[in-house]
Design a protein around this motif. Structure first.
Motif, PDB file in Angstrom:
ATOM      1  N   LEU A 155     -10.649  56.642  -5.696  1.00 20.89           N
ATOM      2  CA  LEU A 155      -9.815  57.213  -6.748  1.00 20.89           C
ATOM      3  C   LEU A 155     -10.484  57.070  -8.109  1.00 20.89           C
ATOM      4  N   SER A 156     -11.127  55.925  -8.342  1.00 16.32           N
ATOM      5  CA  SER A 156     -11.848  55.735  -9.606  1.00 16.32           C
ATOM      6  C   SER A 156     -13.016  56.702  -9.709  1.00 16.32           C
ATOM      7  N   GLN A 157     -13.624  57.005  -8.571  1.00 17.49           N
ATOM      8  CA  GLN A 157     -14.733  57.954  -8.558  1.00 17.49           C
ATOM      9  C   GLN A 157     -14.261  59.325  -9.020  1.00 17.49           C
ATOM     10  N   ALA A 158     -13.134  59.753  -8.487  1.00 14.26           N
ATOM     11  CA  ALA A 158     -12.588  61.058  -8.884  1.00 14.26           C
ATOM     12  C   ALA A 158     -12.224  61.053 -10.370  1.00 14.26           C
ATOM     13  N   GLN A 159     -11.643  59.934 -10.822  1.00 16.50           N
ATOM     14  CA  GLN A 159     -11.270  59.810 -12.237  1.00 16.50           C
ATOM     15  C   GLN A 159     -12.505  59.881 -13.133  1.00 16.50           C
ATOM     16  N   ASP A 160     -13.553  59.152 -12.763  1.00 17.34           N
ATOM     17  CA  ASP A 160     -14.767  59.121 -13.587  1.00 17.34           C
ATOM     18  C   ASP A 160     -15.511  60.454 -13.567  1.00 17.34           C
ATOM     19  N   LEU A 161     -15.411  61.186 -12.472  1.00 18.93           N
ATOM     20  CA  LEU A 161     -16.053  62.501 -12.417  1.00 18.93           C
ATOM     21  C   LEU A 161     -15.424  63.456 -13.426  1.00 18.93           C
ATOM     22  N   ILE A 162     -14.105  63.362 -13.581  1.00 23.94           N
ATOM     23  CA  ILE A 162     -13.434  64.187 -14.593  1.00 23.94           C
ATOM     24  C   ILE A 162     -13.920  63.786 -15.991  1.00 23.94           C
ATOM     25  N   THR A 163     -14.044  62.471 -16.210  1.00 25.50           N
ATOM     26  CA  THR A 163     -14.541  61.978 -17.490  1.00 25.50           C
ATOM     27  C   THR A 163     -15.956  62.474 -17.755  1.00 25.50           C
ATOM     28  N   VAL A 164     -16.803  62.436 -16.727  1.00 24.05           N
ATOM     29  CA  VAL A 164     -18.198  62.875 -16.857  1.00 24.05           C
ATOM     30  C   VAL A 164     -18.274  64.353 -17.232  1.00 24.05           C
ATOM     31  N   VAL A 165     -17.442  65.168 -16.592  1.00 24.67           N
ATOM     32  CA  VAL A 165     -17.434  66.606 -16.902  1.00 24.67           C
ATOM     33  C   VAL A 165     -17.122  66.819 -18.386  1.00 24.67           C
ATOM     34  N   SER A 166     -16.148  66.068 -18.896  1.00 29.30           N
ATOM     35  CA  SER A 166     -15.791  66.224 -20.314  1.00 29.30           C
ATOM     36  C   SER A 166     -16.918  65.748 -21.229  1.00 29.30           C
ATOM     37  N   LEU A 167     -17.583  64.656 -20.860  1.00 31.03           N
ATOM     38  CA  LEU A 167     -18.685  64.151 -21.688  1.00 31.03           C
ATOM     39  C   LEU A 167     -19.895  65.082 -21.627  1.00 31.03           C
ATOM     40  N   VAL A 168     -20.206  65.590 -20.426  1.00 30.81           N
ATOM     41  CA  VAL A 168     -21.331  66.522 -20.273  1.00 30.81           C
ATOM     42  C   VAL A 168     -21.093  67.775 -21.106  1.00 30.81           C
ATOM     43  N   THR A 169     -19.854  68.236 -21.108  1.00 36.86           N
ATOM     44  CA  THR A 169     -19.519  69.419 -21.909  1.00 36.86           C
ATOM     45  C   THR A 169     -19.830  69.172 -23.385  1.00 36.86           C
ATOM     46  N   GLY A 170     -19.483  67.949 -23.870  1.00 29.56           N
ATOM     47  CA  GLY A 170     -19.757  67.601 -25.259  1.00 29.56           C
ATOM     48  C   GLY A 170     -21.250  67.573 -25.551  1.00 29.56           C
ATOM     49  N   LEU A 171     -22.045  67.026 -24.629  1.00 31.58           N
ATOM     50  CA  LEU A 171     -23.496  66.973 -24.837  1.00 31.58           C
ATOM     51  C   LEU A 171     -24.130  68.360 -24.804  1.00 31.58           C
ATOM     52  N   ILE A 172     -23.665  69.196 -23.886  1.00 32.48           N
ATOM     53  CA  ILE A 172     -24.218  70.540 -23.771  1.00 32.48           C
ATOM     54  C   ILE A 172     -23.976  71.336 -25.053  1.00 32.48           C
ATOM     55  N   VAL A 173     -22.792  71.142 -25.641  1.00 33.96           N
ATOM     56  CA  VAL A 173     -22.463  71.868 -26.876  1.00 33.96           C
ATOM     57  C   VAL A 173     -23.411  71.464 -28.008  1.00 33.96           C
ATOM     58  N   PHE A 174     -23.734  70.158 -28.087  1.00 35.29           N
ATOM     59  CA  PHE A 174     -24.547  69.668 -29.203  1.00 35.29           C
ATOM     60  C   PHE A 174     -26.041  69.584 -28.861  1.00 35.29           C
ATOM     61  N   GLN A 175     -26.404  68.863 -27.806  1.00 37.37           N
ATOM     62  CA  GLN A 175     -27.809  68.603 -27.484  1.00 37.37           C
ATOM     63  C   GLN A 175     -27.990  68.654 -25.957  1.00 37.37           C
ATOM     64  N   PRO A 176     -28.157  69.824 -25.355  1.00 38.60           N
ATOM     65  CA  PRO A 176     -28.239  69.932 -23.892  1.00 38.60           C
ATOM     66  C   PRO A 176     -29.446  69.233 -23.276  1.00 38.60           C
ATOM     67  N   PHE A 177     -30.559  69.043 -24.042  1.00 36.21           N
ATOM     68  CA  PHE A 177     -31.761  68.423 -23.465  1.00 36.21           C
ATOM     69  C   PHE A 177     -31.511  66.956 -23.068  1.00 36.21           C
ATOM     70  N   LEU A 178     -30.458  66.351 -23.640  1.00 35.06           N
ATOM     71  CA  LEU A 178     -30.163  64.951 -23.314  1.00 35.06           C
ATOM     72  C   LEU A 178     -29.774  64.773 -21.833  1.00 35.06           C
ATOM     73  N   ILE A 179     -29.280  65.841 -21.210  1.00 30.42           N
ATOM     74  CA  ILE A 179     -28.874  65.770 -19.803  1.00 30.42           C
ATOM     75  C   ILE A 179     -30.085  65.441 -18.922  1.00 30.42           C
ATOM     76  N   LEU A 180     -31.260  66.026 -19.252  1.00 32.28           N
ATOM     77  CA  LEU A 180     -32.469  65.782 -18.465  1.00 32.28           C
ATOM     78  C   LEU A 180     -32.864  64.309 -18.533  1.00 32.28           C
ATOM     79  N   LEU A 181     -32.850  63.737 -19.730  1.00 34.70           N
ATOM     80  CA  LEU A 181     -33.160  62.320 -19.874  1.00 34.70           C
ATOM     81  C   LEU A 181     -32.164  61.443 -19.107  1.00 34.70           C
TER      82      LEU A 181
END
Length: 604
Positions: A155-181
């Motif tokens: 259940l925590s895994q599912a919860q954290d995956l939702i959190t990750v999607v929201s954080l990834v969205t924020g990084l993609i909007v500002f600095q997408p190259f950070l995802i590779l690192l």
């Protein structure tokens, strides 16, 4: 040193197929509690990105107001209030999630334990006596506890995956190259954890027999059941030394694996740290260059740090989940064992009162994986209403013959008929209701005296009159009268306020179970072995009453008891040596007469 069973990468992922089945059981345990837990987690998953974004707005607003001649704090207070509210909500949700996790875990543990008990009860005795099968049972038993950890992890895994999607969205909007690192920082560590979780499970699984032995050594080394002999024979050093040697072997095997896991894990964590600070340097440079604001810096740095931690947690937790799923597989593997017994007729026949009796036709039996027959080509009858005694030296097959009659074992060859029908054509539960049985190695239940007697027919637990009648007939009433709490007295020393009984007293309580059931067929296997001569005589006077008009099978080494039977079957080396009445066998001057005379000499 014992080598662990080798498992490949595929086994980790294949074990995940048991997760949906696991959650189906949790869902069926308490749907409302499960939905409540899921709702709390969904809300909690969105809070990290919201807190970071509000933090960014606060910093940008503070910098703006610091450069503004006309200070306006209203917006700052509003943002601070919002951040405080989100922080309080996060803490409350953590508490609520922990509470619902614990409640769901306890409910599931109780439910799975009940299912395991019911499943084990349906197994054939020959399965439960097989060491390999018992290893499976032991692994399954261990999985009924602490499954709340796996449930919470998924259940925590599912919860954290939702959190990750929201954080990834924020990084993609500002600095997408950070995802590779980020991927460079996380993936090597993830693969490393998968590898070692698989090896850890392999080690634990391969050591199941040894861990059972360790549990056994703990028991006999510190138990009221074994305490007298441990003291008398000075066994404490022997037991503790044996435990230490075996435990140390397991420790050394586990230590080697733990060191490897720690070393490689540390190396990959260093790689992750370098990737994180590389990203942090880039963010700082872009902030100094004026490309992004200070608020953006805090948001990106916080998001990258949170995302890295979340992904690291997700990957590490995933390895724990796959490892736990491998253990969960042990539980479901046991629950899926086909315990169906051989049915020779498609529709089990109805059980009628015994009319003709039991016929043994060319009956042979050997234990699984054994080449030696315990019984070989046995043929005889037990007539309805007849009292048949089984006699023979130890190991002749007397108790095994009774267990075949009771359908605890399936014959290797031949069959047993009840009124002309194969006993395996009847429903097992209905067939076994015909019998009232007391074995020599009867169980001493650490229940109350009342419950110990009612075991003979547990449906009558509330029938005090029947319980007292059974106690009187077996002489157990004399034992119970001497107990402080009478029929409500807990027996045995395992639990608080329990009273231990002597061997003879326990046997009287066990005998009461046969009277409790009032079955059509009575089977007694050395029922008076622990009784003195007077108590034995009284017990068999009552046994004569109990078995009046009923079919009875008696195993005993005491010929004063055996001679009361209508016929006596003498077994030797798994075969029938002679059969007849007491007088006929004496006249025959065979093994029975020899054994009888030996015993008679002892009383002269």
């Amino acid at each position: 040193m014992k080598k662990p069973e080798k498992l490949n990468w595929k086994s980790n992922f294949q074990a995940l197929k048991y997760i949906p089945r696991f959650f189906k059981l949790i869902w069926n345990t308490n749907k409302g509690l499960f939905l409540t837990n899921a709702l709390f987690r969904i809300i909690k998953s969105m809070l990290p990105i919201l807190l970071l974004w509000v933090g960014k707005l606060i910093i940008d607003e503070v910098i703006f107001q610091s450069n503004n001649p006309e200070k306006d704090y209203d917006h700052i207070w509003l943002l601070l209030g919002l951040e405080l509210g989100l922080a309080v909500l996060s803490n409350l949700l953590n508490r609520a999630i922990g509470l619902t996790d614990g409640l769901l875990g306890d409910l599931y543990s109780n439910k799975s334990s009940v299912e395991l008990i019911q499943k084990a009860a349906k197994m054939q005795l020959s399965q439960l006596e097989d060491s390999t099968f018992y290893d499976k049972l032991e692994r399954a038993r261990r999985q009924t506890n602490n499954r709340v950890t796996l449930m919470s992890a998924v259940l925590s895994q599912a919860q954290d995956l939702i959190t990750v999607v929201s954080l990834v969205t924020g990084l993609i909007v500002f600095q997408p190259f950070l995802i590779l690192l980020l991927l460079i920082a996380i993936i090597p560590s993830f693969l490393n954890e998968i590898k070692f979780s698989r090896q850890s499970y392999s080690l634990v699984r391969s050591w199941t027999p040894e861990r059972r032995e360790l549990d056994y050594l703990r028991f006999i080394g510190a138990s009221d059941v074994t305490a007298k002999e441990v003291k008398l024979f000075s066994l404490a050093d022997f037991i503790s030394d044996r435990f230490s040697r075996l435990a140390n072997k397991y420790y050394l095997a586990n230590k080697a694996l733990a060191i490897k896991r720690a070393v490689w894990g540390s190396l990959f964590n260093v790689i992750g740290d370098l990737s994180y600070y590389g990203a942090y340097v880039i963010i700082v440079i872009r902030t100094v260059a004026g490309i992004i604001t200070i608020g953006d810096l805090t948001f990106l740095a916080g998001s990258f740090r949170s995302l890295r931690n979340q992904l690291q947690t997700i990957f590490q937790r995933f390895t724990k989940i796959t490892e736990s799923a491998l253990y969960l597989k042990d539980y479901f593997d046991f629950m899926d064992i086909d315990q169906s017994q051989k049915i020779k007729i498609s529709n089990p026949g109805a059980i009628e009162p015994v009319a003709k009796g039991f016929t043994f036709e060319n009956l042979s039996f050997k234990y699984p994986e054994s080449e030696n027959y315990v019984l070989k080509d046995i043929s005889f009858t037990i007539k309805a209403g007849e009292k048949m005694a089984l006699v023979g030296e130890n190991g002749a097959g007397k108790t095994t013959l009774v267990k075949l009659l009771l359908r605890m074992y399936e014959p290797t060859e031949g069959r047993i008929l009840l009124d002309g029908k194969d006993v395996w054509s009847f429903d097992a539960d209905e067939y076994q209701k015909l019998f009232g049985v007391i074995f020599q190695d009867f169980v001493r239940y650490y229940f109350t005296a009342k419950e110990n007697i009612a075991v003979g027919k547990i449906d009558e637990l509330s029938n005090q009159n029947q319980i007292e009648y059974a106690a009187k007939k077996s002489l157990a009433d004399q034992v119970i009268e001497g107990l402080p709490e009478k029929y409500d007295q807990p027996l045995g020393k395992r639990f608080h306020n329990g009273k231990e009984l002597s061997g003879g007293q326990w046997q009287k309580v066990a005998l009461a179970r046969a009277y409790m059931k009032n079955a059509e067929v009575i089977v007694l296997d050395e029922p008076t072995a622990a009784l003195d001569a007077r108590a034995e005589f009284e017990a068999f006077e009552r046994f004569t009453e109990l078995s009046e008009g009923k079919t009875a099978v008696l195993i005993s080494h005491r010929f004063s008891t055996v001679r009361m039977a209508d016929r006596i079957l003498v077994l030797k080396n798994g075969g029938i040596l002679e059969i007849g009445t007491h007088q006929e066998l004496l006249d025959n001057e065979g093994l029975y007469a020899e054994l009888f005379n030996y015993q008679a000499q002892g009383y002269k």
